[in-house]
Scaffold this motif. Structure first.
Motif, short mmCIF file in Angstrom:
data_model
loop_
_atom_site.label_atom_id
_atom_site.label_comp_id
_atom_site.label_asym_id
_atom_site.label_seq_id
_atom_site.Cartn_x
_atom_site.Cartn_y
_atom_site.Cartn_z
N ALA A 197 0.84 -1.21 0.00
CA ALA A 197 0.00 0.00 0.00
C ALA A 197 0.87 1.25 0.00
O ALA A 197 0.61 2.22 -0.72
N ARG A 198 1.93 1.21 0.80
CA ARG A 198 2.78 2.40 0.91
C ARG A 198 3.60 2.61 -0.37
O ARG A 198 3.82 3.74 -0.78
N VAL A 199 4.01 1.52 -0.99
CA VAL A 199 4.73 1.65 -2.27
C VAL A 199 3.82 2.34 -3.28
O VAL A 199 4.24 3.27 -3.98
N ALA A 200 2.57 1.92 -3.33
CA ALA A 200 1.63 2.55 -4.28
C ALA A 200 1.44 4.02 -3.94
O ALA A 200 1.42 4.88 -4.84
N GLU A 201 1.38 4.33 -2.65
CA GLU A 201 1.22 5.73 -2.23
C GLU A 201 2.44 6.56 -2.62
O GLU A 201 2.31 7.67 -3.15
N VAL A 202 3.60 5.99 -2.43
CA VAL A 202 4.84 6.70 -2.81
C VAL A 202 4.83 7.03 -4.30
O VAL A 202 5.08 8.17 -4.71
N PHE A 203 4.47 6.03 -5.12
CA PHE A 203 4.51 6.26 -6.57
C PHE A 203 3.40 7.19 -7.03
O PHE A 203 3.57 7.94 -8.00
N CYS A 204 2.29 7.19 -6.32
CA CYS A 204 1.23 8.17 -6.62
C CYS A 204 1.74 9.58 -6.34
O CYS A 204 1.56 10.50 -7.13
N GLU A 205 2.39 9.74 -5.21
CA GLU A 205 2.92 11.06 -4.84
C GLU A 205 3.96 11.52 -5.85
O GLU A 205 3.99 12.68 -6.27
N ILE A 206 4.83 10.60 -6.26
CA ILE A 206 5.86 10.97 -7.24
C ILE A 206 5.21 11.38 -8.56
O ILE A 206 5.53 12.41 -9.16
N ALA A 207 4.25 10.56 -9.00
CA ALA A 207 3.58 10.84 -10.30
C ALA A 207 2.84 12.19 -10.25
O ALA A 207 2.80 12.94 -11.22
N ALA A 208 2.30 12.52 -9.06
CA ALA A 208 1.54 13.78 -8.94
C ALA A 208 2.48 14.97 -8.74
O ALA A 208 2.06 16.12 -8.72
N GLY A 209 3.76 14.68 -8.56
CA GLY A 209 4.71 15.76 -8.34
C GLY A 209 4.58 16.40 -6.97
O GLY A 209 4.99 17.54 -6.75
N SER A 210 3.98 15.64 -6.05
CA SER A 210 3.79 16.20 -4.68
C SER A 210 4.24 15.18 -3.64
O SER A 210 3.44 14.68 -2.84
N PRO A 211 5.54 14.85 -3.68
CA PRO A 211 6.05 13.84 -2.73
C PRO A 211 5.97 14.36 -1.29
O PRO A 211 6.39 15.48 -1.01
N ARG A 212 5.40 13.53 -0.45
CA ARG A 212 5.22 13.93 0.97
C ARG A 212 5.95 12.94 1.87
O ARG A 212 6.68 13.32 2.76
N LEU A 213 5.78 11.64 1.57
CA LEU A 213 6.44 10.61 2.38
C LEU A 213 7.95 10.68 2.16
O LEU A 213 8.41 10.92 1.04
N PRO A 214 8.73 10.45 3.20
CA PRO A 214 10.19 10.51 3.03
C PRO A 214 10.69 9.66 1.87
O PRO A 214 11.50 10.12 1.06
N ALA A 215 10.19 8.45 1.72
CA ALA A 215 10.68 7.58 0.63
C ALA A 215 10.34 8.18 -0.73
O ALA A 215 11.06 7.96 -1.72
N ALA A 216 9.26 8.96 -0.80
CA ALA A 216 8.88 9.59 -2.09
C ALA A 216 9.75 10.80 -2.37
O ALA A 216 9.88 11.23 -3.53
N ARG A 217 10.33 11.36 -1.33
CA ARG A 217 11.06 12.61 -1.49
C ARG A 217 12.55 12.40 -1.80
O ARG A 217 13.29 13.35 -1.97
N VAL A 218 12.96 11.14 -1.85
CA VAL A 218 14.37 10.86 -2.19
C VAL A 218 14.52 10.99 -3.69
O VAL A 218 13.96 10.22 -4.46
N ARG A 219 15.23 12.04 -4.12
CA ARG A 219 15.34 12.31 -5.56
C ARG A 219 16.79 12.72 -5.85
O ARG A 219 17.12 13.90 -5.76
#
Ligand code: 6PG
Length: 247
Positions: A197-219
Motif C-alpha cells: 500500500a505504501r509503495v503505491a502511495e509513494v509512486f502516486c505522490e511521485i507521479a503527482a509531483g507532490s512527494p510527501r512521504l520521506p521515501a517519495a522525497r528521495v530524488r
C-alpha cells in the motif's frame, strides 16, 4: 526529474539478486570512471540477502574493494554487537567477506550520544557526495531514519542528523534528504505484501509531483533512482509498459 526506474521481480530473493547485481555494476562503473565508489549501505532486514549476493565470489571478485569506501544511510544508537545494529548486520552479511581496508569502512559511531555521533559522521562524510546509496522503506513510508512528520525529514542544510524513530530503537543517526539528493545514484529494495500500500502511495505522490512521504522525497539530482520490488510489494502498482519486469 525523470521517473524512478522500477524493477519488478517475481519474489524477494530475485529482487535481492537484481539489486545486488545492479549495485555491483554501478560500483564497477564508478571506480572505472572516477577511481572510487563511496557506497552507503541500508539497515533493517531486507538488505541482508542483497549483501549476501553482493559478497558472492562471482560479483565481489570483479570489484576493486580497495577503491570502495563504505558508509551507512543510518544507524541505531545501540552498541556494535547489538542485534539491531545496522553495522553488525552489514559486517556479518557482507563486509567480513570483502577485502575492504579498515580505513575504508566508515561506521556511524553509535556508542556516542546521537547528536555527537551525527556531528562526527557529518565530518567523516565530508563534502564529497556519496556515489551509490542503498535504501529500504518502512511500511509507514520512512527511509533511512527519516520518518513521516518528523523534523529531521524536512529539507535542511545538514547531511547527517540525529533522529527519533516511533518504534525502538528510538534514537538514531541518519543521512538527510540533502545527502540523498546529492548522491550519484540511489537504489531502493522493498519487498513484502505489508509494504504494497505504501509503495503505491509513494509512486502516486511521485507521479503527482507532490512527494510527501520521506521515501517519495528521495530524488538524487542525477536522476539515477531505481526501485527493486518483488511482486508482493509491487502488487498495488499499475502495470507500466516502460517498467523492467523480469519474467
Ligand atoms: C533502519 C533502516 C530503515 C529500514 C526500513 C525497512 O535502520 O531501520 O534504515 O529505513 O530500511 O525500516 O526495514 P526492513 O527492511 O527491516 O523492513
Amino acid at each position: 526529474m525523470p521517473a524512478p526506474t522500477v524493477h519488478r521481480l517475481p519474489n524477494a530473493p530475485a529482487a535481492a539478486r537484481a539489486a545486488a547485481e545492479h549495485m555491483a555494476g554501478r560500483i564497477r562503473g564508478d571506480i572505472a570512471r572516477q577511481g572510487r565508489c563511496r557506497l552507503a549501505l541500508a539497515g533493517g532486514s531486507t538488505p541482508r540477502p542483497v549483501y549476501e549476493r553482493l559478497a558472492a565470489p562471482d560479483l565481489t571478485r570483479r570489484i576493486d574493494w580497495a577503491r570502495t569506501e563504505i558508509f551507512w544511510g543510518d544507524e541505531r544508537s545501540v552498541p556494535l554487537d547489538h542485534p539491531d545494529s545496522n553495522y553488525r548486520m552489514a559486517e556479518d552479511a557482507l563486509l567480513k567477506h570483502l577485502p575492504v581496508p579498515p580505513a575504508g569502512i566508515h561506521r556511524i559511531r553509535s556508542e556516542l550520544p546521537a547528536l555527537e555521533a551525527a556531528e562526527d559522521y557529518e565530518r567523516v562524510l565530508g563534502d564529497l557526495p556519496l556515489d551509490l546509496v542503498l535504501l529500504g522503506m518502512g511500511d509507514d513510508g520512512h527511509t533511512a531514519s527519516l520518518f513521516p512528520g518528523r523534523p529531521e525529514a524536512a529539507e535542511g542544510s545538514r547531511r547527517v542528523v540525529a533522529a527519533e524513530a516511533p518504534a525502538p530503537p528510538h534514537v538514531r543517526v541518519t543521512l538527510t534528504l540533502r545527502a540523498l539528493a546529492e548522491a550519484g545514484a540511489v537504489c531502493f529494495i522493498v519487498t513484502g505484501r505489508s509494504k504494497a500500500a505504501r509503495v503505491a502511495e509513494v509512486f502516486c505522490e511521485i507521479a503527482a509531483g507532490s512527494p510527501r512521504l520521506p521515501a517519495a522525497r528521495v530524488r538524487p539530482g542525477s536522476g539515477e533512482l531505481d526501485w527493486f520490488l518483488d511482486a508482493d510489494a509491487a502488487r498495488n502498482l499499475p502495470p507500466n509498459p516502460e517498467e523492467r519486469s523480469v519474467p
